[in-house]
Design an enzyme around this catalytic site. Structure first.
Site, PDB file in Angstrom:
ATOM      1  CB  SER A 176      -0.907   0.001   1.237  1.00 14.09           C
ATOM      2  OG  SER A 176      -1.731   1.153   1.262  1.00 14.09           O
ATOM      3  CG  HIS A 214       0.432  12.983   1.299  1.00 12.67           C
ATOM      4  ND1 HIS A 214      -0.857  13.320   0.944  1.00 12.67           N
ATOM      5  CD2 HIS A 214       0.329  11.923   2.148  1.00 12.67           C
ATOM      6  CE1 HIS A 214      -1.706  12.504   1.550  1.00 12.67           C
ATOM      7  NE2 HIS A 214      -1.016  11.645   2.280  1.00 12.67           N
ATOM      8  CG  HIS A 223      -4.443   5.049  -2.216  1.00 13.59           C
ATOM      9  ND1 HIS A 223      -5.482   4.367  -2.825  1.00 13.59           N
ATOM     10  CD2 HIS A 223      -4.036   4.252  -1.190  1.00 13.59           C
ATOM     11  CE1 HIS A 223      -5.691   3.235  -2.185  1.00 13.59           C
ATOM     12  NE2 HIS A 223      -4.836   3.130  -1.205  1.00 13.59           N
ATOM     13  CG  ASN A 267      -4.726  -1.035  -1.903  1.00 10.44           C
ATOM     14  OD1 ASN A 267      -5.168  -2.182  -1.939  1.00 10.44           O
ATOM     15  ND2 ASN A 267      -5.523   0.040  -1.958  1.00 10.44           N
ATOM     16  CB  VAL A 268      -1.729  -4.832  -5.429  1.00 15.45           C
ATOM     17  CG1 VAL A 268      -2.134  -4.080  -6.692  1.00 15.45           C
ATOM     18  CG2 VAL A 268      -0.248  -4.601  -5.152  1.00 15.45           C
ATOM     19  CG  HIS A 324      -9.263   7.944 -15.820  1.00 17.61           C
ATOM     20  ND1 HIS A 324      -9.992   7.023 -15.100  1.00 17.61           N
ATOM     21  CD2 HIS A 324      -9.271   9.089 -15.084  1.00 17.61           C
ATOM     22  CE1 HIS A 324     -10.439   7.586 -13.983  1.00 17.61           C
ATOM     23  NE2 HIS A 324     -10.017   8.840 -13.954  1.00 17.61           N
ATOM     24  CG  HIS A 369     -18.678  12.932   6.056  1.00 20.52           C
ATOM     25  ND1 HIS A 369     -17.860  11.941   5.570  1.00 20.52           N
ATOM     26  CD2 HIS A 369     -17.851  13.955   6.374  1.00 20.52           C
ATOM     27  CE1 HIS A 369     -16.597  12.334   5.594  1.00 20.52           C
ATOM     28  NE2 HIS A 369     -16.561  13.567   6.082  1.00 20.52           N
ATOM     29  N   GLY A 413      -5.363  -5.113  14.905  1.00 19.71           N
ATOM     30  CA  GLY A 413      -4.267  -4.896  15.839  1.00 19.71           C
ATOM     31  C   GLY A 413      -2.930  -4.719  15.163  1.00 19.71           C
ATOM     32  N   GLY A 414      -2.927  -4.184  13.944  1.00 22.03           N
ATOM     33  CA  GLY A 414      -1.686  -3.988  13.207  1.00 22.03           C
ATOM     34  C   GLY A 414      -0.825  -2.873  13.777  1.00 22.03           C
TER      35      GLY A 414
END
Length: 315
Positions: free
Chosen positions: A106, A110, A120, A122-123, A159, A189, A272-273
């Site tokens: 991951s 920035h 961002h 991740n795989v 894209h 939200h 709990g990582g």
């Protein structure tokens, strides 16, 4: 199913991405923290009975204070646990209570320059097991782009690269996972998108292990091809204090999504990582303003037009 092959690929992917980012930045280098956790070890304040029994470890790599990247994190983790946490079973309640093994890379970029988007990717690969039943496995991942001062040609290029990565797997694949990305990276939200999308896929196993693994590799391998051309075009573009302040304000939306909705963040915390590794995705500086709105017709207001999901390749 070959978990070791997945692990070898992910470690190599982390190495390749970090090397390219260090080369592009030209100033800072990644700090690596290798971490491990014994099965059943608990976090402070966590009872052994409540612990998911996390074991395994990973390599956390963070670059800070670079010429291009204010902060960049590229993490590898390979963990096991006694039971899947709620974030992993919300969409698949039939897997609740199963043992699990999870591997993934991951990353979050920035940049300091407001003209260079945050990105961002991740795989990941999961296996859920239960005595007396066949293991259930699946792949997931994707990447998305979060500009502050968007440039149409940059977004289209992003894209197009995503589409090219998906093309060998079927004409409908890009459209399906692009739409999933638009739905997923949405701040309910706020009623707005986090950025201009990309790809998002999860629970992928219907193609069989070999084909699904090949697709995960295609996504992982295409990330730098999608992002680095934008970095190189925008990294030296002049920026103002006003633009920097707007970047910090919009970073607040990024933080809100990661802490409220992001499944990877929630999975890491619920299982709990390692907290420092999980929260490395957050930007080093961020600002919130009460009930702030951009001036109509301003370059800041333009961003909000770009946040409406659309088919960027329609033209």
């Amino acid at each position: 199913m070959n978990t070791e092959a997945v692990k070898v690929y992910l470690l190599q992917l982390q190495d390749r991405i970090c090397a390219e980012l260090e080369k592009e930045d030209g100033s800072a280098v990644f700090r690596e923290d290798a971490w491990s956790r014994e099965d059943g070890e608990t976090q402070t304040g966590e009872s052994a009975a409540d612990s998911p029994g996390l074991g395994g470890g990973g390599r956390t790599r963070v670059l800070t204070g670079g010429r291009v990247f204010e902060q960049a994190g590229v993490n590898f983790s390979h963990v096991t646990g006694r039971r899947l946490p709620p974030a992993a079973t919300a969409a698949r309640p039939e897997l609740a209570g199963r043992r699990f093994e999870a591997l993934g890379v991951s990353l979050v970029m920035h940049p300091e320059n407001p003209h260079v988007p945050t990105s961002h990717a991740n795989v990941r690969f999961f296996v859920a097991e239960k005595d007396g039943e066949k293991p259930v496995w699946w792949f997931g991942g994707g990447y998305d782009l979060t500009p502050y001062y968007p440039v149409r040609e940059d977004i289209i290029g992003w894209h197009r690269t995503a589409q090219a990565a998906c093309a060998p797997f079927g004409d409908e694949v890009y459209g399906h996972y692009k739409a999933w990305c638009d739905r997923y990276f949405h701040l309910k939200h706020r009623g707005e998108a986090r950025g201009v999308g990309g790809l998002f896929f999860d629970d992928l196993n219907e193609w069989g292990f070999g084909r699904s693994f090949e697709f995960m590799r295609a996504v992982g391998d295409s990330y730098l091809d999608a992002y680095m051309p934008i970095v190189r075009k925008r990294r030296d573009q002049a920026w103002t204090r006003r633009q920097r302040e707007f970047q910090l304000y919009r970073r607040g939306r990024y933080v809100e999504f990661n802490l409220v909705y992001d499944r990877g963040t929630l999975f890491g915390l619920q299982s709990g990582g390692r907290t420092e590794s999980i929260l490395m995705s957050l930007p080093p500086l961020v600002a919130w303003r009460y009930d702030w709105h951009p001036e109509p017709g301003s370059e800041e207001a333009l961003l909000y037009d770009y946040l409406e999901p659309r088919d960027w390749l329609a033209d």
